[in-house]
Design a protein around this motif. Structure first.
Motif, PDB file in Angstrom:
ATOM      1  N   THR A 127       0.865  -1.169   0.000  1.00 36.64           N
ATOM      2  CA  THR A 127       0.000   0.000   0.000  1.00 36.64           C
ATOM      3  C   THR A 127       0.906   1.225   0.000  1.00 36.64           C
ATOM      4  N   THR A 175       1.172  -3.865  -6.881  1.00 36.35           N
ATOM      5  CA  THR A 175       1.394  -5.310  -6.911  1.00 36.35           C
ATOM      6  C   THR A 175       2.686  -5.574  -7.659  1.00 36.35           C
ATOM      7  N   GLN A 214      -2.732   0.610  -4.129  1.00 36.76           N
ATOM      8  CA  GLN A 214      -2.060  -0.686  -4.112  1.00 36.76           C
ATOM      9  C   GLN A 214      -1.068  -0.826  -5.264  1.00 36.76           C
ATOM     10  N   THR A 253       6.010   2.725 -11.021  1.00 37.27           N
ATOM     11  CA  THR A 253       6.272   1.568 -11.885  1.00 37.27           C
ATOM     12  C   THR A 253       7.702   1.594 -12.401  1.00 37.27           C
ATOM     13  N   ARG A 271       2.112  -3.550 -11.108  1.00 29.83           N
ATOM     14  CA  ARG A 271       0.759  -3.044 -11.376  1.00 29.83           C
ATOM     15  C   ARG A 271       0.405  -2.043 -10.278  1.00 29.83           C
ATOM     16  N   VAL A 272       0.026  -0.835 -10.695  1.00 29.86           N
ATOM     17  CA  VAL A 272      -0.310   0.224  -9.739  1.00 29.86           C
ATOM     18  C   VAL A 272      -1.790   0.563  -9.885  1.00 29.86           C
ATOM     19  N   GLU A 273      -2.493   0.534  -8.775  1.00 22.07           N
ATOM     20  CA  GLU A 273      -3.906   0.902  -8.720  1.00 22.07           C
ATOM     21  C   GLU A 273      -3.994   2.197  -7.917  1.00 22.07           C
ATOM     22  N   VAL A 274      -4.061   3.330  -8.637  1.00 22.76           N
ATOM     23  CA  VAL A 274      -4.026   4.643  -7.981  1.00 22.76           C
ATOM     24  C   VAL A 274      -5.194   4.816  -7.010  1.00 22.76           C
ATOM     25  N   ALA A 275      -6.383   4.385  -7.386  1.00 25.59           N
ATOM     26  CA  ALA A 275      -7.583   4.588  -6.561  1.00 25.59           C
ATOM     27  C   ALA A 275      -7.454   3.946  -5.180  1.00 25.59           C
ATOM     28  N   THR A 276      -6.805   2.796  -5.112  1.00 26.69           N
ATOM     29  CA  THR A 276      -6.674   2.084  -3.832  1.00 26.69           C
ATOM     30  C   THR A 276      -5.302   2.266  -3.196  1.00 26.69           C
ATOM     31  N   ALA A 331       1.549   6.794 -10.903  1.00 27.21           N
ATOM     32  CA  ALA A 331       1.645   5.360 -11.167  1.00 27.21           C
ATOM     33  C   ALA A 331       2.849   5.051 -12.046  1.00 27.21           C
TER      34      ALA A 331
END
Length: 71
Positions: A10, A46, A44, A24, A37-42, A20
């Motif tokens: 996180t 990975t 997270q 990355t 893998r970047v999830e901006v909204a959360t 992101a």
């Protein structure tokens, strides 16, 4: 043959696609990392790698991008 490892972190402070991309780019430079893998909204991130990657290296890479791993 190395075992594929996936770890989710996180990250605090990311708010856009540029954020992101920065994370990355930095994390992809860690030896053994095969996918980020970047999830901006959360918040997270990975990280998939050939075997375990030292968490300290991921934290340093995220810090270099200007953000902070919170967990």
């Amino acid at each position: 043959m190395a075992t594929t490892t996936t770890t989710v972190y996180t990250v605090q402070g990311m708010s856009c696609g540029h954020c992101a991309a920065s994370v990355t780019e930095e994390v992809n430079q860690i030896p053994g990392v095969t996918d980020v893998r970047v999830e901006v909204a959360t918040g997270q991130v990975t990280v998939t790698s050939n075997g375990p990657v030292d968490d300290a290296l991921v934290r340093e890479a995220v810090d270099e991008a200007g953000y902070k791993v919170t967990s």
